[in-house]
Design a protein around this motif. Structure first.
Motif, PDB file in Angstrom:
ATOM      1  N   ARG A 272       0.915  -1.141   0.045  1.00 38.38           N
ATOM      2  CA  ARG A 272       0.160  -0.062   0.250  1.00 38.38           C
ATOM      3  C   ARG A 272       1.052   1.429   0.005  1.00 38.38           C
ATOM      4  NH1 ARG A 272      -2.688  -1.254   3.856  1.00 38.38           N
ATOM      5  NH2 ARG A 272      -4.416  -1.832   2.906  1.00 38.38           N
ATOM      6  N   LEU A 273       0.613   2.167  -1.083  1.00 38.04           N
ATOM      7  CA  LEU A 273       1.653   3.435  -1.090  1.00 38.04           C
ATOM      8  C   LEU A 273       0.657   4.475  -0.377  1.00 38.04           C
ATOM      9  CD1 LEU A 273       2.773   3.227  -4.788  1.00 38.04           C
ATOM     10  CD2 LEU A 273       3.621   1.976  -2.624  1.00 38.04           C
ATOM     11  N   LEU A 274       1.300   5.233   0.484  1.00 41.41           N
ATOM     12  CA  LEU A 274       0.472   6.006   1.298  1.00 41.41           C
ATOM     13  C   LEU A 274       1.001   7.526   0.674  1.00 41.41           C
ATOM     14  CD1 LEU A 274       0.796   4.684   4.906  1.00 41.41           C
ATOM     15  CD2 LEU A 274      -1.159   4.631   3.308  1.00 41.41           C
ATOM     16  N   LEU A 275       0.405   8.276  -0.364  1.00 40.06           N
ATOM     17  CA  LEU A 275       1.117   9.310  -0.925  1.00 40.06           C
ATOM     18  C   LEU A 275       0.189  10.659  -0.663  1.00 40.06           C
ATOM     19  CD1 LEU A 275       1.208   7.656  -4.297  1.00 40.06           C
ATOM     20  CD2 LEU A 275       3.112   7.749  -2.622  1.00 40.06           C
ATOM     21  N   PRO A 276       0.998  11.718  -0.238  1.00 42.16           N
ATOM     22  CA  PRO A 276       0.416  13.188   0.163  1.00 42.16           C
ATOM     23  C   PRO A 276      -0.171  13.658  -1.224  1.00 42.16           C
ATOM     24  CG  PRO A 276       2.653  13.036   0.271  1.00 42.16           C
ATOM     25  CD  PRO A 276       2.585  11.856  -0.310  1.00 42.16           C
TER      26      PRO A 276
ATOM     27  N   MET B 225       6.932  10.150 -12.345  1.00 41.35           N
ATOM     28  CA  MET B 225       7.067   8.786 -11.418  1.00 41.35           C
ATOM     29  C   MET B 225       5.616   8.157 -11.974  1.00 41.35           C
ATOM     30  SD  MET B 225       8.112  10.241  -7.702  1.00 41.35           S
ATOM     31  CE  MET B 225       8.901   8.679  -7.207  1.00 41.35           C
ATOM     32  N   GLY B 226       5.531   8.090 -12.900  1.00 41.73           N
ATOM     33  CA  GLY B 226       4.403   7.402 -13.716  1.00 41.73           C
ATOM     34  C   GLY B 226       4.265   6.043 -13.265  1.00 41.73           C
ATOM     35  N   GLU B 227       5.384   5.407 -12.937  1.00 37.25           N
ATOM     36  CA  GLU B 227       5.318   4.108 -12.522  1.00 37.25           C
ATOM     37  C   GLU B 227       4.118   3.598 -11.461  1.00 37.25           C
ATOM     38  OE1 GLU B 227       9.277   4.951 -14.548  1.00 37.25           O
ATOM     39  OE2 GLU B 227       7.912   5.732 -13.154  1.00 37.25           O
ATOM     40  N   LEU B 228       4.144   4.669 -10.595  1.00 39.67           N
ATOM     41  CA  LEU B 228       3.127   4.654  -9.491  1.00 39.67           C
ATOM     42  C   LEU B 228       1.676   4.134  -9.978  1.00 39.67           C
ATOM     43  CD1 LEU B 228       4.159   7.791  -7.450  1.00 39.67           C
ATOM     44  CD2 LEU B 228       4.792   5.332  -6.976  1.00 39.67           C
ATOM     45  N   LYS B 229       1.319   4.380 -11.257  1.00 35.52           N
ATOM     46  CA  LYS B 229      -0.085   4.023 -11.654  1.00 35.52           C
ATOM     47  C   LYS B 229      -0.117   2.512 -11.781  1.00 35.52           C
ATOM     48  CE  LYS B 229      -0.611   8.107 -14.470  1.00 35.52           C
ATOM     49  NZ  LYS B 229      -0.724   8.848 -15.754  1.00 35.52           N
ATOM     50  N   THR B 230       1.212   1.845 -11.787  1.00 33.77           N
ATOM     51  CA  THR B 230       0.775   0.407 -11.730  1.00 33.77           C
ATOM     52  C   THR B 230       0.502  -0.361 -10.401  1.00 33.77           C
ATOM     53  OG1 THR B 230       3.231   0.017 -11.427  1.00 33.77           O
ATOM     54  CG2 THR B 230       2.472   0.143 -13.457  1.00 33.77           C
ATOM     55  N   ALA B 231       0.539   0.473  -9.197  1.00 32.60           N
ATOM     56  CA  ALA B 231       0.485   0.085  -7.917  1.00 32.60           C
ATOM     57  C   ALA B 231      -1.130   0.102  -7.704  1.00 32.60           C
ATOM     58  CB  ALA B 231       1.337   0.875  -6.960  1.00 32.60           C
ATOM     59  N   PRO B 232      -1.536  -0.949  -7.556  1.00 34.29           N
ATOM     60  CA  PRO B 232      -3.177  -1.118  -7.172  1.00 34.29           C
ATOM     61  C   PRO B 232      -3.644  -0.543  -5.751  1.00 34.29           C
ATOM     62  CG  PRO B 232      -2.241  -3.199  -6.940  1.00 34.29           C
ATOM     63  CD  PRO B 232      -1.049  -2.459  -7.388  1.00 34.29           C
ATOM     64  N   GLN B 233      -2.714  -0.369  -5.106  1.00 34.60           N
ATOM     65  CA  GLN B 233      -3.054   0.123  -3.779  1.00 34.60           C
ATOM     66  C   GLN B 233      -2.509   1.439  -3.038  1.00 34.60           C
ATOM     67  OE1 GLN B 233      -3.231  -3.060  -0.540  1.00 34.60           O
ATOM     68  NE2 GLN B 233      -2.031  -4.216  -1.774  1.00 34.60           N
ATOM     69  N   CYS B 234      -3.012   2.666  -3.839  1.00 38.33           N
ATOM     70  CA  CYS B 234      -2.616   3.844  -3.458  1.00 38.33           C
ATOM     71  C   CYS B 234      -3.576   4.567  -2.765  1.00 38.33           C
ATOM     72  CB  CYS B 234      -2.365   4.612  -4.713  1.00 38.33           C
ATOM     73  SG  CYS B 234      -0.812   4.538  -5.652  1.00 38.33           S
ATOM     74  N   TRP B 235      -3.148   5.098  -1.382  1.00 36.01           N
ATOM     75  CA  TRP B 235      -4.036   5.908  -0.930  1.00 36.01           C
ATOM     76  C   TRP B 235      -3.350   7.310  -0.451  1.00 36.01           C
ATOM     77  CZ3 TRP B 235      -5.705   3.651   4.726  1.00 36.01           C
ATOM     78  CH2 TRP B 235      -6.396   2.575   4.652  1.00 36.01           C
ATOM     79  N   HIS B 236      -4.284   8.213  -1.204  1.00 34.25           N
ATOM     80  CA  HIS B 236      -3.811   9.751  -1.389  1.00 34.25           C
ATOM     81  C   HIS B 236      -4.488  10.467  -0.045  1.00 34.25           C
ATOM     82  CE1 HIS B 236      -2.281   9.397  -5.396  1.00 34.25           C
ATOM     83  NE2 HIS B 236      -3.206   8.648  -5.708  1.00 34.25           N
ATOM     84  N   VAL B 237      -3.443  10.824   0.793  1.00 34.04           N
ATOM     85  CA  VAL B 237      -3.674  11.498   2.226  1.00 34.04           C
ATOM     86  C   VAL B 237      -3.145  12.866   2.177  1.00 34.04           C
ATOM     87  CG1 VAL B 237      -3.646  10.971   4.619  1.00 34.04           C
ATOM     88  CG2 VAL B 237      -3.653   9.127   3.289  1.00 34.04           C
ATOM     89  N   GLU B 238      -3.941  13.872   2.370  1.00 30.54           N
ATOM     90  CA  GLU B 238      -3.285  15.325   2.157  1.00 30.54           C
ATOM     91  C   GLU B 238      -2.726  15.572   3.518  1.00 30.54           C
ATOM     92  OE1 GLU B 238      -6.246  17.976   0.610  1.00 30.54           O
ATOM     93  OE2 GLU B 238      -6.024  17.258  -1.353  1.00 30.54           O
ATOM     94  N   ASP B 239      -3.176  15.005   4.613  1.00 31.07           N
ATOM     95  CA  ASP B 239      -2.700  15.766   5.941  1.00 31.07           C
ATOM     96  C   ASP B 239      -1.474  14.925   6.059  1.00 31.07           C
ATOM     97  OD1 ASP B 239      -3.146  16.893   8.488  1.00 31.07           O
ATOM     98  OD2 ASP B 239      -3.002  15.117   9.227  1.00 31.07           O
ATOM     99  N   ILE B 240      -0.435  15.634   6.659  1.00 31.40           N
ATOM    100  CA  ILE B 240       0.946  15.008   6.849  1.00 31.40           C
ATOM    101  C   ILE B 240       0.772  14.128   8.182  1.00 31.40           C
ATOM    102  CG2 ILE B 240       3.155  15.482   7.335  1.00 31.40           C
ATOM    103  CD1 ILE B 240       3.162  17.985   5.809  1.00 31.40           C
ATOM    104  N   HIS B 241       0.004  14.740   9.237  1.00 30.97           N
ATOM    105  CA  HIS B 241       0.081  13.787  10.367  1.00 30.97           C
ATOM    106  C   HIS B 241      -0.584  12.547  10.290  1.00 30.97           C
ATOM    107  CE1 HIS B 241       1.743  17.672  12.562  1.00 30.97           C
ATOM    108  NE2 HIS B 241       0.948  18.142  12.037  1.00 30.97           N
ATOM    109  N   THR B 242      -1.542  12.745   9.417  1.00 18.44           N
ATOM    110  CA  THR B 242      -2.391  11.386   9.271  1.00 18.44           C
ATOM    111  C   THR B 242      -1.617  10.397   8.489  1.00 18.44           C
ATOM    112  OG1 THR B 242      -4.680  12.713   9.227  1.00 18.44           O
ATOM    113  CG2 THR B 242      -4.474  10.544   8.169  1.00 18.44           C
ATOM    114  N   ILE B 243      -0.799  10.827   7.508  1.00 13.52           N
ATOM    115  CA  ILE B 243       0.096  10.006   6.607  1.00 13.52           C
ATOM    116  C   ILE B 243       1.074   9.342   7.505  1.00 13.52           C
ATOM    117  CG2 ILE B 243       1.511  11.630   5.514  1.00 13.52           C
ATOM    118  CD1 ILE B 243       0.826  10.345   2.805  1.00 13.52           C
ATOM    119  N   LEU B 244       1.758  10.515   8.356  1.00  9.36           N
ATOM    120  CA  LEU B 244       2.830   9.689   9.219  1.00  9.36           C
ATOM    121  C   LEU B 244       2.179   8.582  10.108  1.00  9.36           C
ATOM    122  CD1 LEU B 244       4.866  12.942   9.797  1.00  9.36           C
ATOM    123  CD2 LEU B 244       5.403  10.970   8.659  1.00  9.36           C
TER     124      LEU B 244
END
Length: 294
Positions: free
Chosen positions: A193-197, A205-224
């Motif tokens: 699972r990729l946790l991306l801000p 970094m288009g290779e990230l599109k091949t990863a099926p488990q991407c979570w986009h989390v804007e809040d830094i504290h939450t992602i940490l």
């Protein structure tokens, strides 16, 4: 009660000079004019300010109290006049600046501190939101300038300039790395699972599109917090993860494949199309683009 500044000025000068005639000479007025001003002030206040029984007027007890308060008030008034004159020469009274929290490292804070010293009369409205939100605010003319991670200039309808790069690293919790190993293959990477801000595809970094488990989390504290709890791996600026690395809450992750060797983010400054930067905005622009890496 409406007190006239001219009457207060005559009263203060008479008290300081010791006579109405001396106050008149100081203010380039007649003694009679000074006397009338003080009498009018006494009428407004409802009590006498001077004891006039002797050759020279002397402040009464109430007059002495009024004198002290009047001096304080007039000093504030003079300060107000000076600041108003200074504002007249200021090109920008209020600036609206947006910054993505991901890029607000110590260097950026230092620049803001220097800005306050160089432009003390400029009021700064600072918005901290994701780069996507800042981009929309620029398009809607709600911000004068924004610093963040934006797509290349040919994809956006605003003024655009590259700012600086941020050293960044892939990180995960120690428990996560015990299970997966500290060096991930492309297969293991895509199954993590990729946790991306933010959307990193615009940064080459288009290779990230091949990863099926991407979570986009804007809040830094939450992602940490998610990353510390072994929810996945994240790619973050080094200044953001410095404390977690120092105390062992997170560890860096190495990638055994070459496609994702990027170890930095490229930041950009944008502002509304055809908008001319004033002195304060131009100062910020120059200081931010003078940085190479953070």
């Amino acid at each position: 009660m409406k007190l006239q500044l001219e009457n207060l000025s005559s009263f203060i000068t008479a008290a300081e000079k010791g006579s109405f005639s001396a106050a008149g000479r100081e203010l380039n007025k007649s003694q009679a004019s000074i006397s009338i001003s003080i009498q009018n002030l006494e009428i407004d206040l409802g009590f006498e300010l001077f004891d006039r029984t002797n050759k020279y007027p002397r402040l009464t007890e109430k007059g002495d109290r009024v004198f002290k308060n009047a001096k304080l008030m007039m000093s504030q008034y003079d300060n107000f006049i000076e600041k108003t004159k200074s504002i007249y020469s200021v090109h920008e009274v209020r600036l609206r600046v947006g910054m993505d929290p991901l890029i607000c490292g110590p260097e950026i804070i230092q620049i803001l501190c220097e800005f306050s010293e160089n432009f003390p009369l400029v009021e700064l409205f600072l918005m901290q939101q994701s780069s996507c939100t800042l981009f929309d605010e620029i398009k809607n003319n709600n911000l004068d300038l924004a610093l963040g991670i934006f797509p290349s200039r040919d994809k956006i309808d605003c003024e655009f300039v590259t700012a600086f790069h941020m050293h960044s690293s892939w990180v995960a919790s120690p428990d996560f790395l015990k299970k997966q190993g500290e060096s991930l293959s492309f297969h293991d990477f895509c199954n993590s699972r990729l946790l991306l801000p933010t959307d990193l595809s615009c940064m080459g970094m288009g290779e990230l599109k091949t990863a099926p488990q991407c979570w986009h989390v804007e809040d830094i504290h939450t992602i940490l917090t998610l990353c510390r709890n072994g929810m996945g791996i994240s790619f973050l600026p080094n200044f953001v993860i410095a404390n977690d690395l120092e105390f062992g809450r997170l560890k860096t992750v190495s990638l055994s494949f070459n496609q994702l060797k990027n170890d930095h983010w490229r930041t950009s400054i944008i502002w509304p199309k055809s908008y001319i930067l004033g002195p304060a905005m131009n100062w910020l622009h120059q200081r931010l683009t003078a940085i190479e890496y953070i």
